[in-house]
Write a protein that holds these residues in place. Sequence first.
Motif, PDB file in Angstrom:
ATOM      1  N   ASP A   7      -1.238  -7.482 -31.564  1.00 53.13           N
ATOM      2  CA  ASP A   7      -0.203  -6.437 -31.536  1.00 53.13           C
ATOM      3  C   ASP A   7      -0.428  -5.433 -32.658  1.00 53.13           C
ATOM      4  N   HIS A   8      -0.810  -5.955 -33.822  1.00 45.18           N
ATOM      5  CA  HIS A   8      -1.070  -5.091 -34.975  1.00 45.18           C
ATOM      6  C   HIS A   8      -2.212  -4.119 -34.672  1.00 45.18           C
ATOM      7  N   TYR A   9      -3.321  -4.651 -34.148  1.00 37.32           N
ATOM      8  CA  TYR A   9      -4.472  -3.791 -33.856  1.00 37.32           C
ATOM      9  C   TYR A   9      -4.171  -2.862 -32.678  1.00 37.32           C
ATOM     10  N   GLY A  88      -8.665 -10.247 -23.562  1.00 38.89           N
ATOM     11  CA  GLY A  88      -8.763 -11.362 -24.507  1.00 38.89           C
ATOM     12  C   GLY A  88     -10.081 -11.454 -25.268  1.00 38.89           C
ATOM     13  N   SER A  89     -10.911 -10.433 -25.140  1.00 34.98           N
ATOM     14  CA  SER A  89     -12.204 -10.505 -25.849  1.00 34.98           C
ATOM     15  C   SER A  89     -12.212  -9.659 -27.126  1.00 34.98           C
ATOM     16  N   TYR A  90     -11.027  -9.172 -27.509  1.00 37.50           N
ATOM     17  CA  TYR A  90     -10.955  -8.303 -28.689  1.00 37.50           C
ATOM     18  C   TYR A  90     -11.241  -9.070 -29.976  1.00 37.50           C
ATOM     19  N   GLY A  91     -11.928  -8.401 -30.895  1.00 34.22           N
ATOM     20  CA  GLY A  91     -12.143  -9.003 -32.209  1.00 34.22           C
ATOM     21  C   GLY A  91     -13.334  -9.939 -32.287  1.00 34.22           C
ATOM     22  N   VAL A  92     -14.136  -9.995 -31.210  1.00 28.67           N
ATOM     23  CA  VAL A  92     -15.335 -10.847 -31.192  1.00 28.67           C
ATOM     24  C   VAL A  92     -16.572  -9.953 -31.156  1.00 28.67           C
ATOM     25  N   CYS A  93     -17.513 -10.207 -32.078  1.00 33.72           N
ATOM     26  CA  CYS A  93     -18.725  -9.387 -32.142  1.00 33.72           C
ATOM     27  C   CYS A  93     -19.517  -9.513 -30.842  1.00 33.72           C
ATOM     28  N   GLU A  94     -19.928  -8.369 -30.281  1.00 32.09           N
ATOM     29  CA  GLU A  94     -20.647  -8.379 -29.003  1.00 32.09           C
ATOM     30  C   GLU A  94     -22.106  -8.809 -29.156  1.00 32.09           C
ATOM     31  N   ALA A 102     -11.004  -9.239 -40.412  1.00 25.03           N
ATOM     32  CA  ALA A 102      -9.729  -8.521 -40.314  1.00 25.03           C
ATOM     33  C   ALA A 102      -9.797  -7.180 -41.053  1.00 25.03           C
ATOM     34  N   GLU A 103     -10.460  -7.163 -42.220  1.00 28.69           N
ATOM     35  CA  GLU A 103     -10.561  -5.930 -42.999  1.00 28.69           C
ATOM     36  C   GLU A 103     -11.317  -4.867 -42.204  1.00 28.69           C
ATOM     37  N   ARG A 112     -17.016  -2.855 -32.129  1.00 26.39           N
ATOM     38  CA  ARG A 112     -17.485  -3.939 -31.254  1.00 26.39           C
ATOM     39  C   ARG A 112     -18.305  -4.963 -32.036  1.00 26.39           C
ATOM     40  N   LEU A 113     -18.675  -4.622 -33.281  1.00 23.16           N
ATOM     41  CA  LEU A 113     -19.625  -5.440 -34.030  1.00 23.16           C
ATOM     42  C   LEU A 113     -19.063  -5.937 -35.355  1.00 23.16           C
ATOM     43  N   CYS A 114     -19.537  -7.116 -35.791  1.00 21.25           N
ATOM     44  CA  CYS A 114     -19.214  -7.612 -37.126  1.00 21.25           C
ATOM     45  C   CYS A 114     -19.995  -6.776 -38.132  1.00 21.25           C
ATOM     46  N   ILE A 115     -19.664  -6.890 -39.396  1.00 21.04           N
ATOM     47  CA  ILE A 115     -20.280  -6.045 -40.421  1.00 21.04           C
ATOM     48  C   ILE A 115     -21.800  -6.269 -40.491  1.00 21.04           C
ATOM     49  N   ASP A 116     -22.233  -7.522 -40.334  1.00 20.39           N
ATOM     50  CA  ASP A 116     -23.665  -7.821 -40.412  1.00 20.39           C
ATOM     51  C   ASP A 116     -24.453  -7.149 -39.296  1.00 20.39           C
TER      52      ASP A 116
END
Length: 122
Positions: A7-9, A88-94, A102-103, A112-116
């Motif tokens: 909800d926040h995002y 339901g796939s939000y927040g997962v690196c593709e 979260a940051e 769509r991607l994690c920082i790495d």
Amino acid sequence: MTSIETDHYKKLLETERARLHDAVAFLEKENAGSVEEELGEISGRGDDNHLADMATATYDRELDEGLEEGAQNTLGEVEAALQRIEDGSYGVCEVCGEPIGAERLSAIPWTRLCIDDARRLA
Ligand SMILES: [Zn+2]
């Protein structure tokens, strides 16, 4: 990811979507006529500065077109992120399938991607 978090995002994404819609509408209104019309108007003045003014108008128009394109692209990413929340796939690196931090999601909620992987693919 909990529904409170999504909800926040979702709120962040909807705010960004509204902001982008406003930006695109503003740019479209700013550049309603064709560049030829605008340049014709300037050259028709025939004053000493008309060549410089035409160059400025052309530059401004290209800048606006780039901004509008950028805003449209981000708008597409924001819509895709809202769809990921729905399915339901939000927040997962593709790339690696790990949760995105979260940051990072707070900073770029449509990512769509994690920082790495973002760094690796940049
Ligand atoms: Zn990743």
